[in-house]
Design a protein around this motif. Structure first.
Motif, PDB file in Angstrom:
ATOM      1  N   ARG A 137       0.830  -1.206   0.000  1.00  0.00           N
ATOM      2  CA  ARG A 137       0.000   0.000   0.000  1.00  0.00           C
ATOM      3  C   ARG A 137       0.867   1.259   0.000  1.00  0.00           C
ATOM      4  NH1 ARG A 137      -3.825   2.447  -2.057  1.00  0.00           N
ATOM      5  NH2 ARG A 137      -5.007   3.816  -0.757  1.00  0.00           N
ATOM      6  N   PHE A 138       2.120   1.127   0.410  1.00  0.00           N
ATOM      7  CA  PHE A 138       3.022   2.280   0.450  1.00  0.00           C
ATOM      8  C   PHE A 138       4.191   2.039  -0.492  1.00  0.00           C
ATOM      9  CE2 PHE A 138       0.737   2.205   4.423  1.00  0.00           C
ATOM     10  CZ  PHE A 138       0.216   3.481   4.437  1.00  0.00           C
ATOM     11  N   GLY A 139       4.436   3.016  -1.374  1.00  0.00           N
ATOM     12  CA  GLY A 139       5.525   2.925  -2.331  1.00  0.00           C
ATOM     13  C   GLY A 139       6.697   3.774  -1.898  1.00  0.00           C
ATOM     14  N   SER A 140       7.357   4.389  -2.859  1.00  0.00           N
ATOM     15  CA  SER A 140       8.545   5.189  -2.558  1.00  0.00           C
ATOM     16  C   SER A 140       8.207   6.438  -1.748  1.00  0.00           C
ATOM     17  CB  SER A 140       9.263   5.570  -3.853  1.00  0.00           C
ATOM     18  OG  SER A 140       8.392   6.308  -4.693  1.00  0.00           O
ATOM     19  N   THR A 141       6.958   6.880  -1.801  1.00  0.00           N
ATOM     20  CA  THR A 141       6.468   7.960  -0.947  1.00  0.00           C
ATOM     21  C   THR A 141       5.069   7.573  -0.484  1.00  0.00           C
ATOM     22  OG1 THR A 141       5.479   9.201  -2.774  1.00  0.00           O
ATOM     23  CG2 THR A 141       7.769   9.734  -2.217  1.00  0.00           C
ATOM     24  N   ALA A 142       4.576   8.247   0.537  1.00  0.00           N
ATOM     25  CA  ALA A 142       3.269   7.893   1.103  1.00  0.00           C
ATOM     26  C   ALA A 142       2.115   8.146   0.135  1.00  0.00           C
ATOM     27  CB  ALA A 142       3.042   8.657   2.396  1.00  0.00           C
ATOM     28  N   CYS A 143       2.322   8.989  -0.881  1.00  0.00           N
ATOM     29  CA  CYS A 143       1.238   9.260  -1.829  1.00  0.00           C
ATOM     30  C   CYS A 143       1.202   8.246  -2.981  1.00  0.00           C
ATOM     31  CB  CYS A 143       1.335  10.685  -2.368  1.00  0.00           C
ATOM     32  SG  CYS A 143       2.891  11.092  -3.169  1.00  0.00           S
ATOM     33  N   LYS A 144       2.094   7.262  -2.933  1.00  0.00           N
ATOM     34  CA  LYS A 144       2.123   6.232  -3.975  1.00  0.00           C
ATOM     35  C   LYS A 144       2.083   4.841  -3.333  1.00  0.00           C
ATOM     36  CE  LYS A 144       5.799   8.244  -5.512  1.00  0.00           C
ATOM     37  NZ  LYS A 144       7.036   8.594  -6.165  1.00  0.00           N
ATOM     38  N   SER A 145       1.566   3.879  -4.071  1.00  0.00           N
ATOM     39  CA  SER A 145       1.598   2.479  -3.649  1.00  0.00           C
ATOM     40  C   SER A 145       2.459   1.696  -4.639  1.00  0.00           C
ATOM     41  CB  SER A 145       0.180   1.899  -3.581  1.00  0.00           C
ATOM     42  OG  SER A 145      -0.490   2.048  -4.815  1.00  0.00           O
ATOM     43  N   LEU A 146       2.963   0.557  -4.195  1.00  0.00           N
ATOM     44  CA  LEU A 146       3.846  -0.259  -5.026  1.00  0.00           C
ATOM     45  C   LEU A 146       3.049  -1.387  -5.670  1.00  0.00           C
ATOM     46  CD1 LEU A 146       6.724  -0.788  -6.011  1.00  0.00           C
ATOM     47  CD2 LEU A 146       7.060  -2.214  -3.984  1.00  0.00           C
ATOM     48  N   CYS A 152       4.996  -8.268 -17.506  1.00  0.00           N
ATOM     49  CA  CYS A 152       6.415  -7.966 -17.737  1.00  0.00           C
ATOM     50  C   CYS A 152       7.252  -8.128 -16.466  1.00  0.00           C
ATOM     51  CB  CYS A 152       6.582  -6.562 -18.324  1.00  0.00           C
ATOM     52  SG  CYS A 152       6.218  -5.196 -17.186  1.00  0.00           S
ATOM     53  N   ARG A 153       6.568  -8.380 -15.329  1.00  0.00           N
ATOM     54  CA  ARG A 153       7.222  -8.642 -14.039  1.00  0.00           C
ATOM     55  C   ARG A 153       7.921  -7.419 -13.439  1.00  0.00           C
ATOM     56  NH1 ARG A 153       4.950 -13.244 -13.417  1.00  0.00           N
ATOM     57  NH2 ARG A 153       5.531 -15.021 -14.680  1.00  0.00           N
ATOM     58  N   GLU A 154       7.673  -6.246 -13.988  1.00  0.00           N
ATOM     59  CA  GLU A 154       8.309  -5.031 -13.488  1.00  0.00           C
ATOM     60  C   GLU A 154       7.496  -4.431 -12.342  1.00  0.00           C
ATOM     61  OE1 GLU A 154      11.209  -3.469 -14.278  1.00  0.00           O
ATOM     62  OE2 GLU A 154      11.680  -5.155 -15.564  1.00  0.00           O
ATOM     63  N   PRO A 155       8.179  -3.964 -11.291  1.00  0.00           N
ATOM     64  CA  PRO A 155       7.493  -3.217 -10.241  1.00  0.00           C
ATOM     65  C   PRO A 155       7.282  -1.769 -10.699  1.00  0.00           C
ATOM     66  CG  PRO A 155       9.808  -3.375  -9.703  1.00  0.00           C
ATOM     67  CD  PRO A 155       9.601  -4.170 -10.982  1.00  0.00           C
ATOM     68  N   PHE A 156       6.261  -1.125 -10.175  1.00  0.00           N
ATOM     69  CA  PHE A 156       6.033   0.283 -10.490  1.00  0.00           C
ATOM     70  C   PHE A 156       5.221   0.934  -9.383  1.00  0.00           C
ATOM     71  CE2 PHE A 156       2.522  -2.047 -12.375  1.00  0.00           C
ATOM     72  CZ  PHE A 156       1.395  -1.275 -12.091  1.00  0.00           C
ATOM     73  N   ASP A 157       5.376   2.255  -9.277  1.00  0.00           N
ATOM     74  CA  ASP A 157       4.570   3.042  -8.342  1.00  0.00           C
ATOM     75  C   ASP A 157       3.244   3.397  -8.989  1.00  0.00           C
ATOM     76  OD1 ASP A 157       6.268   3.244  -6.114  1.00  0.00           O
ATOM     77  OD2 ASP A 157       7.327   4.972  -6.930  1.00  0.00           O
ATOM     78  N   HIS A 158       2.227   3.495  -8.160  1.00  0.00           N
ATOM     79  CA  HIS A 158       0.923   3.979  -8.597  1.00  0.00           C
ATOM     80  C   HIS A 158       0.567   5.171  -7.723  1.00  0.00           C
ATOM     81  CE1 HIS A 158      -3.628   3.859  -8.309  1.00  0.00           C
ATOM     82  NE2 HIS A 158      -3.406   4.146  -9.573  1.00  0.00           N
ATOM     83  N   PHE A 159       0.310   6.308  -8.332  1.00  0.00           N
ATOM     84  CA  PHE A 159      -0.075   7.506  -7.593  1.00  0.00           C
ATOM     85  C   PHE A 159      -1.474   7.261  -7.045  1.00  0.00           C
ATOM     86  CE2 PHE A 159       1.678  11.818  -7.334  1.00  0.00           C
ATOM     87  CZ  PHE A 159       0.685  12.435  -6.627  1.00  0.00           C
ATOM     88  N   LYS A 160      -1.622   7.254  -5.730  1.00  0.00           N
ATOM     89  CA  LYS A 160      -2.902   6.925  -5.106  1.00  0.00           C
ATOM     90  C   LYS A 160      -3.960   7.973  -5.435  1.00  0.00           C
ATOM     91  CE  LYS A 160      -0.693   4.910  -1.046  1.00  0.00           C
ATOM     92  NZ  LYS A 160      -0.486   5.101   0.396  1.00  0.00           N
ATOM     93  N   PRO A 161      -5.146   7.525  -5.824  1.00  0.00           N
ATOM     94  CA  PRO A 161      -6.220   8.491  -6.062  1.00  0.00           C
ATOM     95  C   PRO A 161      -6.731   9.038  -4.729  1.00  0.00           C
ATOM     96  CG  PRO A 161      -6.995   6.249  -6.449  1.00  0.00           C
ATOM     97  CD  PRO A 161      -5.537   6.168  -6.133  1.00  0.00           C
ATOM     98  N   LEU A 162      -6.906  10.327  -4.665  1.00  0.00           N
ATOM     99  CA  LEU A 162      -7.429  10.982  -3.455  1.00  0.00           C
ATOM    100  C   LEU A 162      -8.614  11.838  -3.804  1.00  0.00           C
ATOM    101  CD1 LEU A 162      -4.085  12.157  -1.865  1.00  0.00           C
ATOM    102  CD2 LEU A 162      -5.442  10.209  -1.190  1.00  0.00           C
TER     103      LEU A 162
END
Length: 162
Positions: A137-146, A152-162
């Protein structure tokens, strides 16, 4: 709000956590006023309460506007109304996706009058596959999730909708 030369300078300040977008792209730059004596007042809204990037953004705004010749720069943090991902520009969504961050889906105007749209997956910004899963639920910053793409097996951040 009237766009001023000071607004144009402030609008070029990049977000320190997502340098491919500016604070104007993100919609956190709310207002910029200037007077004939070189004083500027800037209003910004954090993407979430307690965002640690706000101090850096304040410093970057002061530096950019001072370098542009403004003698006094005041930056005000405005918490109401609260920032929402609806304030992201279309350009920001495009830039985020190209950077490898899945932008939140745009909400439909008037959606408060009917069913709430539900997104069952996040499209991978690398390959476009909808076959993804949230890893944290938390990615590289609190406003993104992992998230991780199953294709393709790649990880990526998702900007959380608010």
């Amino acid at each position: 709000m009237t766009r001023t030369p000071a607004w144009d300078v402030a609008a070029t300040v990049p977000d320190p956590e997502l340098p491919v977008v500016t604070i104007a792209d993100l919609g956190i730059l709310r207002d910029v006023t200037e007077d004939d004596r070189g004083r500027v007042h800037v209003q910004i809204t954090p993407t979430y309460s307690g965002c640690p990037a706000m101090e850096t953004i304040r410093d970057d705004l002061v530096d950019a506007l001072t370098l542009a010749g403004y003698s006094q720069v005041d930056v005000e943090l405005v918490l109401s109304p609260a920032w929402t991902t609806d304030w992201l520009t279309d350009d920001a969504r495009t830039k985020l996706e190209a950077y490898g961050v899945a932008p939140p889906a745009a909400r439909v105007a008037g959606a408060g009058d009917g069913p709430v749209p539900l997104s069952l997956s996040v499209r991978c910004p690398q390959c476009g596959s909808p076959d993804t899963r949230e890893s944290s639920r938390f990615g590289s910053t609190a406003c993104k999730s992992l998230w991780v793409c199953r294709s393709c097996r790649e990880p990526f951040d998702h900007f959380k909708p608010l």
